[in-house]
Design a protein around this motif. Sequence first.
Motif, PDB file in Angstrom:
ATOM      1  N   ILE A  56       0.972  -1.171  -0.186  1.00 11.17           N
ATOM      2  CA  ILE A  56       0.030  -0.045   0.062  1.00 11.17           C
ATOM      3  C   ILE A  56       1.115   1.164   0.061  1.00 11.17           C
ATOM      4  CG2 ILE A  56      -1.798   1.206   1.055  1.00 11.17           C
ATOM      5  CD1 ILE A  56      -2.548  -1.336   2.601  1.00 11.17           C
ATOM      6  N   ILE A  57       0.811   2.112  -1.188  1.00  4.21           N
ATOM      7  CA  ILE A  57       1.577   3.383  -1.161  1.00  4.21           C
ATOM      8  C   ILE A  57       0.685   4.453  -0.380  1.00  4.21           C
ATOM      9  CG2 ILE A  57       2.723   4.963  -2.522  1.00  4.21           C
ATOM     10  CD1 ILE A  57       3.777   1.821  -2.910  1.00  4.21           C
ATOM     11  N   ILE A  58       1.290   4.900   0.602  1.00  3.65           N
ATOM     12  CA  ILE A  58       0.571   5.992   1.238  1.00  3.65           C
ATOM     13  C   ILE A  58       1.480   7.355   1.432  1.00  3.65           C
ATOM     14  CG2 ILE A  58      -0.386   6.788   3.530  1.00  3.65           C
ATOM     15  CD1 ILE A  58      -0.649   3.793   4.298  1.00  3.65           C
ATOM     16  N   PRO A  59       1.065   8.276   0.225  1.00  2.00           N
ATOM     17  CA  PRO A  59       1.642   9.698   0.307  1.00  2.00           C
ATOM     18  C   PRO A  59       1.144  10.402   1.566  1.00  2.00           C
ATOM     19  CG  PRO A  59       0.610   9.109  -1.724  1.00  2.00           C
ATOM     20  CD  PRO A  59       0.029   8.059  -0.759  1.00  2.00           C
ATOM     21  N   ILE A  60       2.085  11.350   2.177  1.00  2.00           N
ATOM     22  CA  ILE A  60       1.608  12.027   3.425  1.00  2.00           C
ATOM     23  C   ILE A  60       1.356  13.275   2.644  1.00  2.00           C
ATOM     24  CG2 ILE A  60       2.664  12.853   5.566  1.00  2.00           C
ATOM     25  CD1 ILE A  60       2.518   9.650   5.203  1.00  2.00           C
ATOM     26  N   MET A  61       0.171  13.980   3.059  1.00  2.02           N
ATOM     27  CA  MET A  61      -0.163  15.124   2.460  1.00  2.02           C
ATOM     28  C   MET A  61       0.153  16.151   3.405  1.00  2.02           C
ATOM     29  SD  MET A  61      -1.835  14.217  -0.161  1.00  2.02           S
ATOM     30  CE  MET A  61      -1.371  12.828  -0.889  1.00  2.02           C
ATOM     31  N   ILE A  62       0.310  17.172   2.683  1.00  8.19           N
ATOM     32  CA  ILE A  62       0.100  17.759   1.553  1.00  8.19           C
ATOM     33  C   ILE A  62       1.300  17.696   0.687  1.00  8.19           C
ATOM     34  CG2 ILE A  62      -0.243  19.558  -0.107  1.00  8.19           C
ATOM     35  CD1 ILE A  62      -2.630  20.620   1.918  1.00  8.19           C
ATOM     36  N   GLY A  63       2.333  17.680   1.147  1.00  6.82           N
ATOM     37  CA  GLY A  63       3.930  17.622   0.770  1.00  6.82           C
ATOM     38  C   GLY A  63       4.206  16.697  -0.090  1.00  6.82           C
TER      39      GLY A  63
END
Length: 187
Positions: A48-55
């Motif tokens: 599972i790829i989890i971008p950390i928002m917003i950056g």
Amino acid sequence: MANQEESIKKYQKVLEDAELLYTRSEINKVIDDISIAITNELEKTNPIIIPIMIGGLITAGQLIPKLNFPLQIDYAHATRYAGGVRGGKLTWLKKPDKPLIGRTILLVDDILDEGITLSEIIKYCYSNGAKNVFTAVLVQKVLANKKFNQNIDFVGVSVPNVYVFGYGMDYCEYHRNSAGIYAVKKS
């Protein structure tokens, strides 16, 4: 309307005065290199790829299409900055929705400076049953006194201990869209 014009001029001046540390083409090459390393490590793990928002949005948006293997995507939004330039208490705005139990997780963020936010998100993933948690950051700030005591699995570039923006990193919520990584001029 005058306040908007003043804001535009103020933040345009920040960009004009800033020092370009990495160009768009240099960052594109770095993202290509990171994608190869991630593929070599994670292509058989169904992560599972989890971008950390917003950056992490811009880095993830350029990185994920280069990962040509089965994966799922979620996102997390936690902040310590709330639009300012100094970090404070961690505030969760959105935790991942997908069950993490037994899964390999790749957290994607824009920058690692003190690492407090990323450390808390890693703890959250493990406490919710993640099997492995990997981390990818576009930029790692070189600090004398590191508070973050874990290795980052995939790092793009390093910058000195200066305030930087561009490629997802902001200056007072502006310039995340700058096509390069810039250091704010010291005043």
